[in-house]
Design a protein around this motif. Structure first.
Motif, PDB file in Angstrom:
ATOM      1  N   TRP A 226       5.021  11.285   7.278  1.00 33.73           N
ATOM      2  CA  TRP A 226       5.042  10.500   6.560  1.00 33.73           C
ATOM      3  C   TRP A 226       4.931  10.268   5.771  1.00 33.73           C
ATOM      4  O   TRP A 226       2.989  10.041   5.727  1.00 33.73           O
ATOM      5  N   SER A 227       4.910  10.072   4.136  1.00 31.76           N
ATOM      6  CA  SER A 227       4.585   9.543   3.171  1.00 31.76           C
ATOM      7  C   SER A 227       4.681   8.642   2.601  1.00 31.76           C
ATOM      8  O   SER A 227       5.695   8.445   2.062  1.00 31.76           O
ATOM      9  N   ILE A 228       4.583   7.277   2.602  1.00 32.75           N
ATOM     10  CA  ILE A 228       5.621   5.799   2.338  1.00 32.75           C
ATOM     11  C   ILE A 228       4.542   5.260   1.817  1.00 32.75           C
ATOM     12  O   ILE A 228       3.285   4.565   2.065  1.00 32.75           O
ATOM     13  N   TYR A 229       5.085   4.254   1.544  1.00 33.38           N
ATOM     14  CA  TYR A 229       5.048   2.950   0.471  1.00 33.38           C
ATOM     15  C   TYR A 229       5.693   1.709   1.548  1.00 33.38           C
ATOM     16  O   TYR A 229       6.583   1.959   1.966  1.00 33.38           O
TER      17      TYR A 229
ATOM     18  N   GLY B 291       0.252  -1.787   0.096  1.00 36.54           N
ATOM     19  CA  GLY B 291      -0.053   0.192   0.240  1.00 36.54           C
ATOM     20  C   GLY B 291       0.795   1.098  -0.041  1.00 36.54           C
ATOM     21  O   GLY B 291       2.560   0.881  -0.163  1.00 36.54           O
ATOM     22  N   TYR B 292      -0.062   3.060   0.242  1.00 44.73           N
ATOM     23  CA  TYR B 292       0.720   3.706   0.419  1.00 44.73           C
ATOM     24  C   TYR B 292      -0.005   4.351   0.983  1.00 44.73           C
ATOM     25  O   TYR B 292      -1.435   4.558   1.032  1.00 44.73           O
ATOM     26  N   TYR B 293       0.311   4.956   1.858  1.00 47.05           N
ATOM     27  CA  TYR B 293      -0.287   6.269   2.801  1.00 47.05           C
ATOM     28  C   TYR B 293       0.127   8.104   2.764  1.00 47.05           C
ATOM     29  O   TYR B 293       1.669   7.765   3.472  1.00 47.05           O
ATOM     30  N   PRO B 294      -0.291   8.868   2.426  1.00 51.18           N
ATOM     31  CA  PRO B 294       0.317   9.948   2.258  1.00 51.18           C
ATOM     32  C   PRO B 294       0.208  10.524   3.856  1.00 51.18           C
ATOM     33  O   PRO B 294      -1.039  10.415   3.981  1.00 51.18           O
ATOM     34  N   HIS B 295       1.131  11.709   3.342  1.00 49.49           N
ATOM     35  CA  HIS B 295       1.188  12.479   4.211  1.00 49.49           C
ATOM     36  C   HIS B 295       0.186  11.809   5.799  1.00 49.49           C
ATOM     37  O   HIS B 295      -0.651  12.364   6.507  1.00 49.49           O
ATOM     38  N   ALA B 296       0.564  10.658   6.427  1.00 49.09           N
ATOM     39  CA  ALA B 296       0.160   9.597   7.037  1.00 49.09           C
ATOM     40  C   ALA B 296       0.078  10.184   8.711  1.00 49.09           C
ATOM     41  O   ALA B 296       0.497  10.015   9.591  1.00 49.09           O
ATOM     42  N   LEU B 297      -0.941  11.456   9.088  1.00 48.42           N
ATOM     43  CA  LEU B 297      -0.869  12.515  10.706  1.00 48.42           C
ATOM     44  C   LEU B 297      -1.689  11.348  11.430  1.00 48.42           C
ATOM     45  O   LEU B 297      -2.250  10.579  10.830  1.00 48.42           O
ATOM     46  N   TYR B 298      -1.098  10.830  12.268  1.00 51.50           N
ATOM     47  CA  TYR B 298      -1.253  10.261  13.383  1.00 51.50           C
ATOM     48  C   TYR B 298      -0.162   8.577  13.709  1.00 51.50           C
ATOM     49  O   TYR B 298      -1.569   8.105  14.101  1.00 51.50           O
TER      50      TYR B 298
ATOM     51  N   ILE C  97       8.877  -6.727   6.458  1.00 51.07           N
ATOM     52  CA  ILE C  97       7.813  -5.555   6.370  1.00 51.07           C
ATOM     53  C   ILE C  97       8.676  -4.395   5.661  1.00 51.07           C
ATOM     54  O   ILE C  97       9.491  -4.337   6.476  1.00 51.07           O
ATOM     55  N   LEU C  98       8.422  -4.123   4.329  1.00 49.10           N
ATOM     56  CA  LEU C  98       9.367  -3.030   4.200  1.00 49.10           C
ATOM     57  C   LEU C  98       8.742  -1.311   4.219  1.00 49.10           C
ATOM     58  O   LEU C  98       7.535  -1.698   3.134  1.00 49.10           O
ATOM     59  N   ILE C  99       9.536  -0.866   4.517  1.00 55.34           N
ATOM     60  CA  ILE C  99       8.166   1.034   4.562  1.00 55.34           C
ATOM     61  C   ILE C  99       9.798   1.688   3.816  1.00 55.34           C
ATOM     62  O   ILE C  99      10.612   1.692   4.538  1.00 55.34           O
ATOM     63  N   TYR C 100       8.952   2.518   2.882  1.00 50.89           N
ATOM     64  CA  TYR C 100      10.042   3.215   2.250  1.00 50.89           C
ATOM     65  C   TYR C 100       9.173   4.982   1.875  1.00 50.89           C
ATOM     66  O   TYR C 100       8.636   4.895   1.751  1.00 50.89           O
ATOM     67  N   ASN C 101       9.958   5.411   2.577  1.00 53.30           N
ATOM     68  CA  ASN C 101       9.647   7.175   2.863  1.00 53.30           C
ATOM     69  C   ASN C 101       9.725   7.893   2.093  1.00 53.30           C
ATOM     70  O   ASN C 101      11.246   8.344   1.848  1.00 53.30           O
TER      71      ASN C 101
END
Length: 293
Positions: A102-105, A38-45, A58-62
């Motif tokens: 952050w905005s993360i894939y 997935g992709y979470y843009p501007h994931a406040l909180y 789990i790969l997290i790419y910011n």
């Protein structure tokens, strides 16, 4: 306020467990496969905590903003243009910065091969933005996978998506090689030596010549080359010669002795022995097989 998901513009695809079980019957994917992406843009909180860890790596790419990953009691900052791979079955938490979220894939990755990937990359690793970084191509590959999964979780779709996964992972784990397509020859001695080999495939080249070309001692150059490629410089050079000879053999216009001379072997019988050592068949057998195919 903490949120696991529900961010405006987010994308997430969770492969149903029953579908995954069918997928795992395919030997192509038993070692490495996507379970969630997935992709979470501007994931406040944004905040996740798994005291027992996850069954997947789990790969997290910011790509923007900041966040943090806590693993084994250590908090790792994950600023923009960094990635981190959390190993399987490892307690962890991760969360967005409150002021600059952050905005993360992200990808959850299953399979036996994940331990060989995650163990080496369970730290914050930068992906510098340069003219050769190919970041947009990596993001396009994420987008391609998302677009496919929008069509549902059919077997052929999942086959395609999971065959894309190794390439996507390689763009993180082998950044130098991923960027090399857009890079001009640098001052890297191994790259310079390989380029010299390619230019001199018709010639005889010694270890001393190669080491002199990159201004290193023969012993140090050999150790460096071996650590980077898995082969000694001369073995690598001979493999390049055989690789080129295969192209000539495919052409079928040259005799085997002529092919040998094209790659710097005056002695056809020595060429044949070297060819068989690398290709596990003689030049004649190779050419015959290509004609039959």
């Amino acid at each position: 306020m903490k949120r696991k998901e529900g961010f405006p513009g987010q994308l997430s695809y969770i492969i149903p467990e029953s579908t995954r079980e069918k997928l795992l019957q395919n030997p192509l994917f038993e070692g490495l496969y996507i379970t969630d992406i997935g992709y979470y843009p501007h994931a406040l909180y944004h905040y996740r905590e798994r005291p027992e860890g996850s069954a997947q790596a789990i790969l997290i790419y910011n790509i923007e903003g900041s966040g943090y990953i806590k693993i084994a009691g250590v908090v790792h900052a994950l600023p923009a243009d960094h990635f981190f791979i959390i190993p399987q079955h490892t307690a962890h938490s991760y969360y967005a910065d409150k002021e600059d979220p952050w905005s993360i894939y992200w990808i959850h990755i299953g399979g036996e091969k994940t331990k060989f990937i995650s163990n080496a990359f369970s730290r914050s690793i930068p992906i510098e933005r340069t003219s050769t970084s190919r970041i947009n191509e990596r993001l396009d590959l994420f987008g391609e996978i998302f677009k496919c999964l929008e069509m549902g979780y059919g077997i052929e779709t999942l086959e395609y998506v999971n065959l894309c996964l190794p390439r996507l992972l390689a763009s993180f784990t082998h950044i130098k090689q991923y960027r090399s397509i857009n890079e001009q020859l640098s001052n890297d001695p191994v790259s310079l030596a390989i380029n010299f080999m390619l230019v001199n495939l018709k010639n005889k080249v010694t270890l001393k010549q190669l080491a002199n070309e990159v201004h290193l001692s023969g012993s140090y150059f050999t150790r460096l080359f071996l650590s980077r490629t898995g082969f000694s410089p001369i073995d690598y050079f001979n493999q390049l010669k055989i690789q080129q000879s295969c192209r000539h053999l495919d052409n079928r216009e040259l005799s085997i002795s002529e092919v040998a001379r094209e790659v710097g072997f005056e002695d056809q019988f020595y060429f044949s022995r070297m060819f068989k050592k690398v290709m596990n068949q003689s030049p004649r057998e190779y050419r015959k097989g290509r004609i039959l195919n």
